[in-house]
Design a protein around this motif. Structure first.
Motif, short mmCIF file in Angstrom:
data_model
loop_
_atom_site.label_atom_id
_atom_site.label_comp_id
_atom_site.label_asym_id
_atom_site.label_seq_id
_atom_site.Cartn_x
_atom_site.Cartn_y
_atom_site.Cartn_z
N PHE A 250 115.60 -18.56 26.34
CA PHE A 250 116.95 -19.35 26.30
C PHE A 250 118.18 -18.30 26.76
N SER A 251 118.88 -18.82 27.64
CA SER A 251 119.99 -17.87 28.30
C SER A 251 121.22 -17.97 27.36
N SER A 252 121.34 -16.78 26.55
CA SER A 252 122.35 -16.78 25.64
C SER A 252 122.57 -15.14 25.22
N PRO A 253 123.37 -14.61 24.46
CA PRO A 253 123.55 -13.17 24.21
C PRO A 253 122.33 -12.87 23.46
N CYS A 254 121.82 -11.55 23.63
CA CYS A 254 120.40 -11.17 23.44
C CYS A 254 119.90 -11.42 22.00
N ASP A 255 120.86 -11.41 21.04
CA ASP A 255 120.33 -11.58 19.64
C ASP A 255 120.64 -13.02 19.07
N PHE A 256 121.32 -14.01 20.00
CA PHE A 256 121.52 -15.28 19.26
C PHE A 256 120.20 -16.16 19.20
N VAL A 257 119.22 -16.11 20.00
CA VAL A 257 118.18 -16.87 19.73
C VAL A 257 117.40 -16.46 18.59
N THR A 258 117.14 -14.89 18.26
CA THR A 258 116.49 -14.31 17.23
C THR A 258 117.28 -14.86 16.00
N GLU A 259 118.56 -14.73 15.78
CA GLU A 259 119.49 -15.10 14.70
C GLU A 259 119.17 -16.73 14.49
N PHE A 260 119.36 -17.49 15.36
CA PHE A 260 119.26 -18.78 15.20
C PHE A 260 117.89 -19.04 14.74
N ASN A 261 116.63 -18.65 15.29
CA ASN A 261 115.37 -19.09 14.74
C ASN A 261 115.09 -18.55 13.60
N SER A 262 115.63 -17.49 13.14
CA SER A 262 115.43 -16.61 11.78
C SER A 262 116.05 -17.35 10.67
N LYS A 263 117.18 -18.03 11.04
CA LYS A 263 117.94 -18.85 10.09
C LYS A 263 117.18 -20.04 9.83
N LEU A 264 116.54 -20.74 11.11
CA LEU A 264 116.05 -21.78 10.87
C LEU A 264 114.58 -21.54 10.03
#
Length: 423
Positions: free
Chosen positions: A229-243
């Protein structure tokens, strides 16, 4: 940095909503299951196409269980594999339940599909002969005609001439067609007349509502963002970690369980998730447990639970007494039976809030007015209100949730509802 995160959250919201509206994405895992209904249905239709034979099948299951979604997935895949070798005719029992109109609609769609001129003034017999001729011509051209009859049980009303005409036309050796009935009635095949049933293949595919575990796996598959997913490098990790932390939280499992208890269908889950995604906080860019709680409360109105919360303590006692009588398998009871249970409870627990018969009767009448209970008979005269049998119109789950949310509910009612017996 904040602006980039907000932009990434907006893109994630768009992606998730697109997924929720894409049935091909939702049901894609079914393609990999060799024993699933997708594989069985695709094999049956493919066999008709490749072996030049006729078939019929019923797809049965409750509303929202994915029957039509899986059927559309199969038809879409078959169109890609067998181009120009299938023709689909769609009917709906709500619109085409009348035999004459249904046969006319079949003729109209076949004419449209094959570039022929449709006659609006053709009789039912003319349309029946046209159907037989078209099936013969399609069979000679090695083209399979697939008839999809949604709300199939509505076609069984009346003389069933449409069903008989379709299935009888399939008896020809040169015809090449499939009749697919879709219905939420599990006994749909039992509604067929003997002459129609004798021409039906008796194949049935049953769709059952998914379990809570299946629903959670689907939620995870929909909401987790892809690694690319095209986003800031840590956004996907943070988003999925919170989920991930939300999904293992017991409170989330309770929310999902409550959604499933009200309506365990996939379509209801998708509506629920759409509300969750729509409430995504763009500033933080993350979903929270509150998003799921709020969506759970807003997706379904609970008029019965609202009526329970607005009831008096005495009315709650009467509801619990009725529930206890049903737990004891006392299927037929009236106001007098409820009063015996009510007095037995107060005698056992020595409570100080016991009310007299007149007050209980007024509370009983209020419950009837609020439609939390109703008479089991349809008579308007005869027996007085105290002797007419009644029944509960609220489920144990609704009663439990209503008591739980009641501002000053006596503790004894919760205990009585949990089947704790008195001595």
């Amino acid at each position: 940095m904040v602006e980039k995160k907000a932009a990434a959250a907006a893109e994630a919201s768009v992606l998730l909503r697109r997924r929720l509206c894409d049935s091909a994405f939702i049901f894609a895992p079914l393609r990999s299951s060799p024993d699933g209904n997708y594989s069985k249905l695709k094999f049956l239709i493919s066999n008709s196409i490749t072996e030049a034979c006729n078939n019929s099948v019923l797809i049965l299951g409750p509303r929202g269980s994915g029957k039509n979604a899986v059927l559309e997935l199969v038809l879409e895949d078959l169109r890609g594999e067998y181009q120009d070798m299938i023709s689909v005719v769609r009917l709906n029992g709500l619109l085409h339940g009348d035999d004459n109109y249904g046969m006319k609609e079949i003729a109209r769609q076949l004419c449209l599909e094959h570039g022929l001129l449709f006659s609006k003034i053709a009789s039912s017999d003319d349309n029946s002969r046209f159907l037989i001729d078209m099936l013969r011509e399609c069979g000679l051209a090695h083209k399979t005609v697939i008839f999809v009859l949604d709300e199939f049980d509505l076609f069984t009303q009346g003389k069933q001439r449409l069903l008989y005409g379709l299935l009888d036309a399939m008896q020809s050796l040169v015809s090449q067609s499939v009749v697919i009935g879709v219905s939420c009635r599990l006994d749909a095949d039992q509604l067929l007349e003997k002459r129609v049933r004798s021409r039906f293949s008796h194949r049935k595919l049953l769709f059952v509502p998914p379990s809570v575990e299946d629903l959670q796996r689907l939620v995870e598959r929909i909401l987790y963002l892809p690694a690319d997913f095209s986003s800031p490098c840590d956004f996907v990790t943070e988003f999925n970690s919170k989920l991930g932390k939300i999904f293992v939280d017991k409170k989330f499992k309770d929310v999902l369980g409550s959604v499933s208890n009200v309506d365990g269908s996939i379509s209801n889950l998708l509506r629920f998730l759409f509300r969750v995604v729509s409430s995504l906080d763009l500033e933080s860019g993350l979903l929270s447990l509150d998003n799921f709680k709020t969506a759970s409360l807003s997706i379904h109105r609970h008029p019965k639970m609202e009526n329970i919360r607005n009831a008096s303590i005495l009315e709650l006692y009467l509801l619990v007494c009725m529930h206890r009588l049903e737990v004891k398998e006392q299927n037929s009871y009236n106001f007098n039976s409820i009063m015996k249970e009510y007095k037995a409870i107060h005698d056992a627990y020595k409570s100080s809030d016991c009310r007299g018969g007149n007050a209980c009767l007024r509370a009983f009448e209020h419950l009837l007015e609020r439609e939390l209970i109703s008479f089991t008979d349809t008579r308007r005269g005869g027996l007085s209100i105290e002797y007419r049998p009644v029944k509960l119109l609220v489920s144990p789950h609704e009663l439990h949730q209503g008591l739980k949310s009641y501002p000053s509910c006596p503790v004894i009612l919760q205990k009585l509802l949990n089947h704790e017996t008195y001595k």
